[in-house]
Enzyme design. Structure first.
Site, PDB file in Angstrom:
ATOM      1  N   CYS A   1      -6.087   6.176  12.291  1.00 27.67           N
ATOM      2  CA  CYS A   1      -6.947   7.556  12.281  1.00 27.67           C
ATOM      3  C   CYS A   1      -8.160   7.900  12.946  1.00 27.67           C
ATOM      4  O   CYS A   1      -8.993   6.395  12.604  1.00 27.67           O
ATOM      5  CB  CYS A   1      -6.862   8.665  10.705  1.00 27.67           C
ATOM      6  SG  CYS A   1      -7.702   7.844   9.518  1.00 27.67           S
TER       7      CYS A   1
ATOM      8  N   HIS B   1       1.298  -1.289   0.430  1.00 24.51           N
ATOM      9  CA  HIS B   1       0.030  -0.389   0.020  1.00 24.51           C
ATOM     10  C   HIS B   1       0.417   1.206  -0.239  1.00 24.51           C
ATOM     11  O   HIS B   1       1.926   1.497   0.267  1.00 24.51           O
ATOM     12  CB  HIS B   1      -0.679  -0.118   1.690  1.00 24.51           C
ATOM     13  CG  HIS B   1      -1.624   0.934   1.235  1.00 24.51           C
ATOM     14  ND1 HIS B   1      -1.458   2.217   1.515  1.00 24.51           N
ATOM     15  CD2 HIS B   1      -3.603   1.244   0.623  1.00 24.51           C
ATOM     16  CE1 HIS B   1      -2.767   3.295   1.364  1.00 24.51           C
ATOM     17  NE2 HIS B   1      -3.999   2.484   1.218  1.00 24.51           N
TER      18      HIS B   1
ATOM     19  N   SER C   1     -12.893   8.505   0.798  1.00 22.00           N
ATOM     20  CA  SER C   1     -12.624   9.150  -0.768  1.00 22.00           C
ATOM     21  C   SER C   1     -13.700   9.139  -1.258  1.00 22.00           C
ATOM     22  O   SER C   1     -13.859   9.161  -1.905  1.00 22.00           O
ATOM     23  CB  SER C   1     -11.353   8.468  -1.358  1.00 22.00           C
ATOM     24  OG  SER C   1     -11.502   7.372  -1.226  1.00 22.00           O
TER      25      SER C   1
ATOM     26  N   THR D   1      -2.824   3.269   9.386  1.00 25.94           N
ATOM     27  CA  THR D   1      -4.323   5.072   9.103  1.00 25.94           C
ATOM     28  C   THR D   1      -5.619   3.938   9.231  1.00 25.94           C
ATOM     29  O   THR D   1      -5.966   4.741   9.793  1.00 25.94           O
ATOM     30  CB  THR D   1      -3.984   6.093   8.493  1.00 25.94           C
ATOM     31  OG1 THR D   1      -4.146   6.114   7.354  1.00 25.94           O
ATOM     32  CG2 THR D   1      -2.483   6.665   9.220  1.00 25.94           C
TER      33      THR D   1
ATOM     34  N   SER E   1      -9.910   1.106  -1.879  1.00 19.35           N
ATOM     35  CA  SER E   1      -9.593   1.687  -1.708  1.00 19.35           C
ATOM     36  C   SER E   1      -9.919   0.896   0.352  1.00 19.35           C
ATOM     37  O   SER E   1     -10.711   0.312   0.479  1.00 19.35           O
ATOM     38  CB  SER E   1     -10.884   2.164  -1.423  1.00 19.35           C
ATOM     39  OG  SER E   1     -10.675   3.155   0.359  1.00 19.35           O
TER      40      SER E   1
ATOM     41  N   GLU F   1       0.596   4.283   1.471  1.00 26.00           N
ATOM     42  CA  GLU F   1       1.089   4.668   2.346  1.00 26.00           C
ATOM     43  C   GLU F   1       2.429   3.732   2.863  1.00 26.00           C
ATOM     44  O   GLU F   1       2.860   4.626   3.583  1.00 26.00           O
ATOM     45  CB  GLU F   1      -0.005   5.245   3.637  1.00 26.00           C
ATOM     46  CG  GLU F   1       0.224   5.729   4.361  1.00 26.00           C
ATOM     47  CD  GLU F   1      -0.870   5.475   5.873  1.00 26.00           C
ATOM     48  OE1 GLU F   1      -2.086   5.410   5.285  1.00 26.00           O
ATOM     49  OE2 GLU F   1      -1.497   5.591   6.856  1.00 26.00           O
TER      50      GLU F   1
ATOM     51  N   ASN G   1      -9.785   1.560   3.057  1.00 30.41           N
ATOM     52  CA  ASN G   1     -10.299   1.610   4.343  1.00 30.41           C
ATOM     53  C   ASN G   1     -11.746   1.003   3.979  1.00 30.41           C
ATOM     54  O   ASN G   1     -12.725   0.410   4.574  1.00 30.41           O
ATOM     55  CB  ASN G   1     -10.392   3.159   5.498  1.00 30.41           C
ATOM     56  CG  ASN G   1     -11.554   3.744   3.828  1.00 30.41           C
ATOM     57  OD1 ASN G   1     -12.306   4.576   3.980  1.00 30.41           O
ATOM     58  ND2 ASN G   1     -10.513   4.304   3.174  1.00 30.41           N
TER      59      ASN G   1
END
Ligand code: SF4
Length: 284
Positions: free
Chosen positions: A190, A124, A262, A160, A218, A126, A220
């Site tokens: 997060c 990923h 998002s 996150t 995505s 990030e 999340n």
């Protein structure tokens, strides 16, 4: 059939802020987005129509021709930032402050001599950005990945958007399999991700099936789908209203609606309206 929206769904502040910065760019044709601004094809299509260039996540190492490079909300490593600056690029930075916090946690652990364990998805963007600045790191996707590490100091942090239950399970496995190590844990999941997941847990109690709206890539959004499936509730992942299939909802009286961080408000509203059209008797 009733449609119940999650109390928390859709855009987080990090993505809203990144989109606001993009909207303020006056000459998009001079700007290359370094990867995908967000993992949402609808947003990416809108940016392309405005004239932004895009380097794609798999080819970020190729230097773009535009004078300006936009760092996405997922962030980049210090090493990558330095490479772009040395090449003379002007940077527009939309890194989310909560991704920056995860980077700082990693540097703190590195500087204190810890072997860093990142709970998240290998590959990923990030996670890659965080790992690139670390000389000693492993990425852990599940408790099954955990081993007895040949290090006396283990520092744990999280992508996150990692689910809290995964973090709990992996942290416990690390402690159990490394009883002699000094372990330091930094919770870098997060708050918007936690809020989305917790609101979904409450909603699952009230519905028979769930519609989850968000990009196929995505993380999340995929975690919201995974949470539903873990709780044995059917989950239908769609990127927009056109992907809804009326037959999915045969026999359900109450369906939940949630969306990744998002996903645009307009997309969620379209999906809700389409659900109502599938079953005209639906009352939101
Ligand atoms: S999901 Fe969390 S870390 Fe990612 S952009 Fe949104 S607020 Fe920031």
């Amino acid at each position: 059939m009733r449609v119940i929206r999650s109390e928390v769904l859709g855009l987080c502040f990090g993505v809203r802020d990144a989109l606001a910065i993009m909207n303020g760019v006056e000459r998009p044709a001079e700007v290359t987005v370094h990867g995908e601004l967000v993992h949402n094809p609808i947003v990416l299509h809108q940016l392309e129509r405005r004239g932004f260039k895009n380097s794609g996540e798999a080819s970020r190492q190729v230097l773009t021709e535009t004078p300006v490079v936009l760092i996405t909300a997922h962030g980049v490593s210090d090493a990558e930032r330095g490479r772009l600056e040395r090449a003379g690029k002007t940077l527009i930075d939309t890194t989310c402050p909560l991704v920056e916090r995860a980077h700082r946690a990693a540097i703190t652990l590195r500087d204190a001599g810890y072997h860093v364990l990142i709970i998240g998805r290998k590959g990923h963007v990030e996670v890659r950005g965080i790992a690139e600045d670390l000389p000693s790191v492993d990425v852990i996707e599940s408790a099954d990945d955990v081993i007895a590490y040949p290090h006396t100091r283990l520092g744990i942090l999280c992508q996150t958007t990692a689910p809290e239950r995964l973090v709990r399970d992996v942290r416990r496995a690390i402690e159990e399999r490394n009883p002699g190590a000094e372990i330091r844990f930094m919770d870098t999941v997060c708050l918007p991700t936690k809020d989305h997941q917790r609101a979904l847990e409450r909603l699952i109690e009230k519905v028979e099936a769930m519609v989850v709206v968000g990009g196929r890539n995505s993380n999340n959004t995929k975690e919201l789908v995974a949470l539903c499936r873990e709780r044995d509730i059917p989950a239908f992942h769609v990127q927009d209203a056109s992907e809804l299939e009326p037959k999915w909802f045969d026999g359900y009286e109450t369906v939940g609606l949630t969306a990744g961080t998002s996903t645009l408000d307009a997309t969620i509203n379209d999906v809700e309206r389409a659900l109502v059209r599938i079953k005209p008797e639906v009352m939101a």
